[in-house]
Motif scaffolding. Structure first.
Motif, PDB file in Angstrom:
ATOM      1  N   VAL A 142     -27.957 -19.283  20.842  1.00 16.20           N
ATOM      2  CA  VAL A 142     -26.943 -19.241  19.788  1.00 16.20           C
ATOM      3  C   VAL A 142     -26.981 -20.546  18.974  1.00 16.20           C
ATOM      4  O   VAL A 142     -27.016 -20.537  17.744  1.00 16.20           O
ATOM      5  CB  VAL A 142     -25.540 -19.009  20.398  1.00 16.20           C
ATOM      6  CG1 VAL A 142     -24.467 -19.159  19.331  1.00 16.20           C
ATOM      7  CG2 VAL A 142     -25.481 -17.637  21.039  1.00 16.20           C
ATOM      8  N   VAL A 159     -29.893 -20.709  16.525  1.00 17.14           N
ATOM      9  CA  VAL A 159     -29.714 -20.032  15.242  1.00 17.14           C
ATOM     10  C   VAL A 159     -28.803 -20.856  14.325  1.00 17.14           C
ATOM     11  O   VAL A 159     -29.098 -21.042  13.142  1.00 17.14           O
ATOM     12  CB  VAL A 159     -29.140 -18.613  15.462  1.00 17.14           C
ATOM     13  CG1 VAL A 159     -28.987 -17.893  14.118  1.00 17.14           C
ATOM     14  CG2 VAL A 159     -30.049 -17.817  16.387  1.00 17.14           C
ATOM     15  N   ARG A 210     -28.214 -16.521  24.624  1.00 21.59           N
ATOM     16  CA  ARG A 210     -29.156 -15.602  23.975  1.00 21.59           C
ATOM     17  C   ARG A 210     -30.550 -16.169  24.210  1.00 21.59           C
ATOM     18  O   ARG A 210     -30.789 -17.335  23.914  1.00 21.59           O
ATOM     19  CB  ARG A 210     -28.867 -15.515  22.468  1.00 21.59           C
ATOM     20  CG  ARG A 210     -28.172 -14.214  22.063  1.00 21.59           C
ATOM     21  CD  ARG A 210     -27.868 -14.178  20.595  1.00 21.59           C
ATOM     22  NE  ARG A 210     -28.690 -13.211  19.860  1.00 21.59           N
ATOM     23  CZ  ARG A 210     -28.727 -11.895  20.123  1.00 21.59           C
ATOM     24  NH1 ARG A 210     -28.044 -11.387  21.115  1.00 21.59           N
ATOM     25  NH2 ARG A 210     -29.462 -11.086  19.377  1.00 21.59           N
ATOM     26  N   GLU A 250     -34.501 -13.164  21.643  1.00 19.29           N
ATOM     27  CA  GLU A 250     -33.392 -12.716  20.801  1.00 19.29           C
ATOM     28  C   GLU A 250     -33.137 -13.712  19.670  1.00 19.29           C
ATOM     29  O   GLU A 250     -32.924 -13.325  18.510  1.00 19.29           O
ATOM     30  CB  GLU A 250     -32.124 -12.555  21.646  1.00 19.29           C
ATOM     31  CG  GLU A 250     -32.249 -11.431  22.663  1.00 19.29           C
ATOM     32  CD  GLU A 250     -31.163 -11.485  23.735  1.00 19.29           C
ATOM     33  OE1 GLU A 250     -30.798 -10.419  24.243  1.00 19.29           O
ATOM     34  OE2 GLU A 250     -30.676 -12.597  24.072  1.00 19.29           O
ATOM     35  N   ALA A 251     -33.177 -15.004  20.040  1.00 17.45           N
ATOM     36  CA  ALA A 251     -32.938 -16.030  19.029  1.00 17.45           C
ATOM     37  C   ALA A 251     -34.018 -15.983  17.946  1.00 17.45           C
ATOM     38  O   ALA A 251     -33.743 -16.169  16.760  1.00 17.45           O
ATOM     39  CB  ALA A 251     -32.893 -17.410  19.679  1.00 17.45           C
ATOM     40  N   ASP A 295     -33.210 -13.225  15.662  1.00 15.44           N
ATOM     41  CA  ASP A 295     -32.074 -13.628  14.820  1.00 15.44           C
ATOM     42  C   ASP A 295     -32.535 -14.514  13.667  1.00 15.44           C
ATOM     43  O   ASP A 295     -32.179 -14.293  12.510  1.00 15.44           O
ATOM     44  CB  ASP A 295     -31.037 -14.408  15.650  1.00 15.44           C
ATOM     45  CG  ASP A 295     -30.342 -13.508  16.658  1.00 15.44           C
ATOM     46  OD1 ASP A 295     -30.503 -12.271  16.563  1.00 15.44           O
ATOM     47  OD2 ASP A 295     -29.646 -14.044  17.542  1.00 15.44           O
ATOM     48  N   SER A 339     -34.606 -12.671  11.097  1.00 15.56           N
ATOM     49  CA  SER A 339     -33.885 -11.769  10.208  1.00 15.56           C
ATOM     50  C   SER A 339     -33.099 -12.572   9.169  1.00 15.56           C
ATOM     51  O   SER A 339     -32.849 -12.121   8.070  1.00 15.56           O
ATOM     52  CB  SER A 339     -32.969 -10.817  10.992  1.00 15.56           C
ATOM     53  OG  SER A 339     -31.919 -11.540  11.573  1.00 15.56           O
ATOM     54  N   TYR A 340     -32.772 -13.815   9.543  1.00  9.81           N
ATOM     55  CA  TYR A 340     -32.094 -14.692   8.591  1.00  9.81           C
ATOM     56  C   TYR A 340     -33.107 -15.251   7.588  1.00  9.81           C
ATOM     57  O   TYR A 340     -32.860 -15.301   6.393  1.00  9.81           O
ATOM     58  CB  TYR A 340     -31.403 -15.824   9.357  1.00  9.81           C
ATOM     59  CG  TYR A 340     -30.922 -16.982   8.489  1.00  9.81           C
ATOM     60  CD1 TYR A 340     -29.768 -16.870   7.711  1.00  9.81           C
ATOM     61  CD2 TYR A 340     -31.631 -18.193   8.458  1.00  9.81           C
ATOM     62  CE1 TYR A 340     -29.337 -17.920   6.926  1.00  9.81           C
ATOM     63  CE2 TYR A 340     -31.208 -19.246   7.674  1.00  9.81           C
ATOM     64  CZ  TYR A 340     -30.060 -19.113   6.918  1.00  9.81           C
ATOM     65  OH  TYR A 340     -29.632 -20.149   6.145  1.00  9.81           O
TER      66      TYR A 340
END
Lengths: 126, 662
Positions: free
Chosen positions: A36, A39, A59, A63-64, A67, A70-71
């Protein structure tokens, strides 16, 4: 100007080791301890390269990575993994990881991994 | 040219043999598309080879054969008995040509009748073929490697490239494949790959794989070089249009590769011809034998020579450093890879020797009226083959022991509340830089009182000695020479080979062996061997002006010396989770340095059971180096375990963590 690197690892020792290896040639913008935070710090600093441990609390690194990608689809993320984690590494590539280094790592392999992902960047910009 | 001719004849014969094999296959299964494809590929290669060497008659013959096979391939022309014998005659005729070439360097026979027969068959076949050939979509490989159909290549609007991707030494072939495929897909239109994309992603390739891609750009060099994980890449542009101008329509299927060969032959450029033949050979090598058996003595000699080459190169590198760094450095990389390759060649999985153990163990149990479940884990752990070969005997001995003395009869086990079937486990495991092999049973365990008595009776220990020893220490006595746990020599464990022999073998292999046992619960014998890697990553510490090595894998953390207050009276440092005993390296080595209490670095080391924090003047560097262990006699109580040979030509001692900790 030195390229900026964000380090993500829950072990302070690993972050420090990477910092020692990299700080002469790169600007280390910070160290995140979990997925987290990674990100959040990415959004804050917009670094050129992220070096991300694959196993992280809250996370995980995969997963990070998803994230962050996608950002910012142009993010460059290098996973930090051990040789027994090929399956996890494949998931990470699917999530958008651009490269990897294996533990225990050596300076040349870390440098190679970074120049590898930055070279892709240069080639597509030219 | 003689050498080239030799190579040519050898390769030619290789292809002819394969062609004859394919013909046999086609006799059994005339519909085999694979067989036809292989036949085509080989005859095509042969045609190119003959042509490159200027043997036109043979080349024309091969061409006629190729055309017939092409039609079989494209038009589903049946491989009838007749047609097959016609092909066989053609191949036999080519073989005769090769015999003449080998004997005299020229072809004297007249092959025209054979060619006519082949062409007649060709002419008699379906007229639709003509159309297919003339519109250029013959469906035959449009690239020299047969990855993508010509038709696909021709339809591309832009440039088509064949890229041979070489991936270097890598822990993750599959991941590397994924990354390259991803980059290629981003940059180009990927038309085909060999092996398949799935296989590349699964890491199922040797060191190279092939891509055929389409791109709008004429120059893709920079883009390809920027692909991740690339050791090297060879880019060849495929341009089917090139051949249409100069060749007859039926020659459309000629590949650029062959065009290169022709050029070489025509200009009489010996190198060109040699290269072309070499390439033709390479293109045909994908079905070559995948593994070979090598004489062990040759392998030993190769290992030794490579080690010496590596060391010599290291010295050279030092002598020339700063002068011709480039080429000497490259040589170093090559020497290093060569050594790694040879080390890899020596490794064999534990499975090699354990495959037969299951049958043996079950047989032994049956003879003893015992029920066992025998389990092997970590069969894929690798060890140097010499070590594995030497381990077979000791492992069998330990298995016999476990079944004979460890596992109880089904009745006895049930009486003790255990499952009637005992479990015997052989577990191999790679652990940091060590390999451990355990033989474990859930039997009755060792009888420590019995062991104490035996030790006294056999004069191995005195009553007074024995009383000093813990159960764990008593258990280790079973490895003492002359010690035996039963009075009767049984069929199984007797045979004059005691556990002392096992211990001796293990220590000859630079390993160690230990036993642990719990009465009623079972016994575990653990063997530990150093890993197979002689090249290790090492951290170099400086102390009193000299450098010493510690394996990087053992280094947990590096920090400045902390303030004295945090060090308690027993010189133990803690990082919050683990306690580390503090070792002053200058004391341990009997040298003087100036950084004592207020300065210097701490290296936290975790190796096996040892956790120490070593104080030194400075950390110099981290580097991959070649390690050479000391002979056992030297290292027994020395603080050094061996020497590291870093690239600067120095010889630096390696610190023995276990000794530092004591």
């Amino acid at each position: 100007m030195a390229k900026q690197v964000l380090l993500v690892d829950d072990s302070e020792f690993m972050r420090n080791l990477l910092r020692e290896i990299l700080e002469r040639e790169f600007e280390i913008v910070g160290g995140a301890e979990n997925g987290v935070e990674a990100v959040e710090m990415y959004k804050e600093y917009d670094p050129d390269v992220v070096i991300m441990d694959i196993l992280l609390p809250i996370r995980n690194g995969i997963e990070a990575t998803a994230d962050i990608k996608s950002y910012d689809p142009n993010a460059h993320i290098i996973m930090c993994t051990s040789v027994s984690q090929e399956d996890k590494m494949k998931q990470a590539v699917k999530a958008g990881a651009d490269g990897y280094i294996t533990k225990p790592f050596q300076k040349p392999s870390v440098m190679d991994a970074i120049s590898d992902v930055l070279a892709v960047n240069n080639a597509s910009n030219n | 040219m003689d050498d080239h001719l030799d190579a040519f004849v050898r390769e030619g014969n290789h292809h002819l043999t394969a062609l004859n094999e394919v013909l046999v296959e086609l006799g059994e299964d005339p519909d085999s598309e694979e067989a036809v494809a292989e036949f085509f590929r080989r005859i095509h290669t042969l045609k190119g080879m003959f042509s490159a060497m200027g043997f036109d008659a043979a080349s024309d013959l091969a061409h006629a054969i190729e055309d017939l096979v092409a039609e079989i391939q494209q038009d589903d022309l049946a491989v009838t008995q007749d047609r097959r014998s016609r092909l066989a005659e053609g191949v036999a005729e080519l073989a005769e040509c090769l015999v003449e070439i080998e004997a005299s360097g020229i072809i004297q026979r007249d092959v025209s009748a054979t060619i006519t027969a082949l062409r007649a068959d060709l002419d008699a076949s379906d007229a639709g073929v003509e159309a297919a050939v003339s519109d250029g979509s013959a469906g035959v490989s449009g690239d020299p490697f047969g990855i993508v159909d010509r038709g696909v290549v021709e339809r591309v609007d832009g440039h088509v490239f064949h890229i041979r991707v070489e991936i270097g030494e890598s822990p993750f072939r599959g991941v590397d494949g994924m990354l390259v495929l991803e980059a290629a897909t981003d940059a180009f239109d990927v038309l085909g790959t060999r092996p398949s994309q799935d296989a590349i992603t699964a890491g199922e390739y040797e060191t190279e794989f092939d891509l055929v891609v389409a791109s709008k750009n004429a120059d893709i060099e920079a883009t390809v070089q920027a692909f991740p994980k690339l050791a090297d890449a060879t880019i060849t542009e495929l341009d089917p249009a090139d051949t249409t101008d100069t060749e007859t329509p039926t020659d459309l299927k000629d590949s650029p590769l062959e065009a290169i060969s022709r050029e070489g032959a025509e200009t009489g450029d010996a190198n060109g011809v040699a290269d072309a033949v070499g390439e033709a050979v390479m293109a045909a090598s994908d079905t070559a034998v995948q593994s070979v058996t090598v004489d062990a003595d040759s392998l030993e000699e190769l290992s030794e020579l490579v080690d010496r080459l590596f060391l010599t190169q290291r010295q050279r590198e030092n002598e020339y450093s700063g002068q011709q760094g480039g080429s000497v450095g490259d040589l170093g990389v090559i020497a290093g890879r060569l050594q790694e390759t040879v080390l890899d060649m020596r490794l064999r999985p534990v499975e090699t020797i354990t495959a037969e153990f299951s049958r043996l163990a079950n047989g032994l149990a049956e003879d003893q009226g015992k029920d066992i479940e025998f389990v092997v884990t970590g069969e894929d752990v690798v060890l140097d083959y010499t070590r594995l070969a030497a381990l077979r005997g000791p492992l069998l001995h330990l298995l016999r022991n476990a079944i004979d003395h460890g596992i109880e009869s089904p009745e006895e086990r049930q009486a003790n509340g255990k499952a009637p079937a005992g479990t015997v486990v052989l577990a191999a495991k790679r652990d940091r830089d060590h390999v451990t092999i355990e033989v474990r049973d859930d039997g009755c365990g060792l009888d420590h009182e019995q062991l104490r008595e035996t030790a006294i009776n056999k004069g191995i220990k005195t009553q007074a000695d024995i009383e000093e020893l813990s159960d764990a220490e008593v258990a280790e006595l079973i490895f003492e020479p002359g010690f035996s746990t039963t009075d009767s020599v049984t069929d199984l464990s007797g045979r004059g080979v005691g556990l002392d022999a096992v211990q001796e073998t293990i220590s000859d292999l630079d390993g160690s062996v230990s036993v642990s046992s719990e009465p009623g619960a079972g016994t575990t014998v653990t063997m530990t061997f150093p890993g197979a890697v002689a090249i290790q990553d090492v951290v170099f510490l400086e102390c009193g002006g000299r450098e010493y090595g510690i394996p990087s894998e053992d280094v947990v953390e590096v920090s400045q010396l902390r303030s004295v207050e945090t060090i308690d009276s027993e010189n133990v440092l803690s990082d919050g989770k683990t306690d580390y005993s503090l070792v002053w390296l200058d004391d341990a080595l009997n040298v003087t340095n100036g950084t004592r209490e207020d300065n210097g670095m701490l290296v936290y080391i975790h190796s096996g059971d040892h956790q120490i924090a070593v104080h030194c003047d400075d950390i110099r560097r981290q580097q991959e180096v070649l390690l050479k262990p000391f002979e056992k006699e030297v290292s027994n109580d020395s603080v050094f375990s061996g020497v590291a040979l870093p690239t600067d030509g120095d010889v630096d001692p390696m610190l023995d963590v276990a000794v530092l900790d004591s």
